[in-house]
Write a protein that holds these residues in place. Structure first.
Motif, short mmCIF file in Angstrom:
data_model
loop_
_atom_site.label_atom_id
_atom_site.label_comp_id
_atom_site.label_asym_id
_atom_site.label_seq_id
_atom_site.Cartn_x
_atom_site.Cartn_y
_atom_site.Cartn_z
N GLY A 1 2.77 1.37 10.21
CA GLY A 1 3.77 1.11 9.19
C GLY A 1 4.83 0.16 9.71
O GLY A 1 4.58 -0.62 10.65
N ARG B 1 0.81 -1.22 0.00
CA ARG B 1 0.00 0.00 0.00
C ARG B 1 0.84 1.26 0.00
O ARG B 1 0.30 2.35 -0.25
CB ARG B 1 -0.95 0.01 1.19
CG ARG B 1 -0.29 -0.06 2.56
CD ARG B 1 -1.34 -0.14 3.68
NE ARG B 1 -2.24 -1.27 3.46
CZ ARG B 1 -3.44 -1.38 4.02
NH1 ARG B 1 -3.88 -0.43 4.82
NH2 ARG B 1 -4.19 -2.42 3.78
N GLU B 2 2.14 1.14 0.29
CA GLU B 2 3.01 2.32 0.28
C GLU B 2 3.86 2.39 -0.99
O GLU B 2 4.68 3.29 -1.14
CB GLU B 2 3.91 2.32 1.51
CG GLU B 2 3.16 2.52 2.82
CD GLU B 2 4.07 2.62 4.02
OE1 GLU B 2 5.31 2.51 3.84
OE2 GLU B 2 3.56 2.80 5.14
#
Length: 454
Positions: free
Chosen positions: A437, A363-364
């Motif tokens: 994260g 997703r990053e």
């Protein structure tokens, strides 16, 4: 399934997960006192400066605290069995795991001893997802972070929260007490004198020895003889009169770290060859490899229905990345294509790595970055794993300029430590500003704390 809820603390509505419970300890001293005590306790142990500090320990219900260790012990047993059954010999396992040539060293000649003491020191990384605890990986190594760091934090909370009678409003498992008991049991099992060598290097701690001195002092004050050894001095642990030898020790280093620092491992092999057993043994590298998580998630023929249920409950869906077909729920999928098509659901991790390195969050990453990372990963040396959206608990946080703690919803990574199978405290890491994260104190600048039971 447990549902996310909110809980009220005074006049504040606190978003979180029911697994974390309802109780929160308030700060027990002025901010300057807490900051000074926390930073004093972790001075000179190789830690970076942390601008955001906890103002209290993370509190867990007793049932949640116990579940962490119960699940950790069950999964560690499965991790050990899965790693050992990949091949009948060390050379076969090195090939099966695609280990670099640098890892083909420091094995004990007696294979039973080598395998028996591989899992003495372990710390999984756990986040709390929608369904409760999910174990992202297992760190199995004498050099893992947690015991000393959690001990330092616990020392602060113990002094701040003790009543006049010495009673505390929480329970905890002491990491260093568990370490002593582990070595006491090992000495009895091996019929050797209670003399313990702690092997490491100040070069790996910014030049200071306090990281090791904390443990040495604790051992020597609790009925065992302990000494810290730099590798260049390790011959003194065995090349001496029998009554002065150190037959057992803690291997507090990793081969990659020492290679990077230019430290020769030959003295370690000499000590092993001359009867100084250092735990965890080199076989722990197979247990710590993320490939082992993929083996367990996909299932092994020898696993019972109950063992499969434990894996299903506590491990995210994890697969060793290669060009093949596999199962995803009740579907049969092409693994590489599925991974490429589902970037936002997944994480890519290399088999070996520390401090959040060699990890890509789908997703990053852009789609192009993700496809490149997936297609260039060497077959059978990386895993893909479901991304677990971490749920939160509330913790009072202090910045350098804060006059009062600020309540922050943090998403902690919990690290229940097992030493010789014994619960040894819960080391925690988190971003003090509430971010989620890849969490790592050394690699990502996160904050740390410990969790206690209430």
């Amino acid at each position: 399934m447990l549902e996310t809820h909110t809980r009220a603390v005074g006049e504040v509505t606190v978003p979180g997960h029911p697994w974390f419970g309802e109780h929160q300890l308030p700060a027990a001293a002025p901010p300057d006192t807490i900051r000074e005590m926390l930073r004093s306790e972790v001075r000179d142990i190789g830690y970076p400066y942390q601008p955001l500090l906890p103002a209290a320990p993370i509190t867990l219900p007793r049932a949640s605290y116990a579940e962490l260790f119960r699940a950790s012990a069950a999964l560690l047993d499965l991790v050990r069995r899965a790693a050992l059954e990949t091949a009948a010999t060390t050379s076969g396992r090195l090939a099966a795991y695609g280990m670099p040539d640098s890892e083909n060293q420091l094995f004990v000649a007696d294979r039973f001893i080598e395998e028996r003491y591989a899992d003495c020191v372990a710390r999984p990384d756990v986040v709390i997802g929608p369904d409760g605890p999910k174990f992202l990986e297992f760190n199995v190594s004498g050099a893992l972070g947690g015991p000393v760091e959690a001990h330092c934090r616990l020392e602060v909370w113990r002094r701040l929260y003790a009543s006049d009678s010495g009673r505390l409003p929480f329970d905890y498992r002491s990491p260093l007490a568990a370490r002593v008991e582990m070595f006491r049991s090992l000495c009895a099992e091996l019929a050797v004198a209670p003399r313990v060598a702690l092997l490491g290097s100040a070069r790996d701690q910014g030049g200071a020895t306090r990281f090791f001195d904390i443990e040495i002092d604790y051992f020597n004050n609790h009925g065992m003889t302990a000494r810290f050894f730099e590798p260049e001095d390790l011959h003194e642990a065995w090349d001496c009169p029998p009554n002065l030898r150190y037959p057992l020790g803690l291997r507090n280093f990793t081969i990659p770290d020492w290679l990077e620092l230019g430290i020769d491992t030959a003295p370690v092999q000499a000590a092993l060859d001359n009867g100084c057993l250092l735990v965890g043994t080199q076989t722990s590298t197979f247990l710590s490899s993320k490939l082992t998580m993929g083996l367990l998630s996909e299932g092994r023929p020898w696993m019972s229905a109950a063992e499969r249920a434990v894996v299903e409950r506590y491990l995210p869906w994890t697969r060793i990345l290669s060009d093949r077909r596999t199962t995803r729920g009740d579907k049969d999928v092409d693994l590489v294509q599925f991974v490429i098509d589902n970037r936002e659901l997944l994480v890519l991790k290399e088999s070996l790595g520390m401090s959040g390195k060699e990890v890509t969050l789908g997703r990053e990453a852009t789609q192009r970055e993700w496809e490149s990372a997936v297609t260039t990963a060497a077959p059978n040396t990386s895993i893909v794993q479901d991304y677990i959206d971490p749920h939160t608990c509330r913790l009072p946080i202090l910045a350098d300029t804060d006059d009062e703690p600020r309540n922050v919803d943090i998403a902690p990574v919990l690290g229940p430590v097992l030493l010789g199978g014994r619960p040894a405290g819960v080391f925690t890491r988190f971003f003090g500003d509430g971010r989620a994260g890849i969490v790592s104190v050394l690699g990502r600048g996160s904050s740390d704390n410990c969790a206690v039971a209430v």
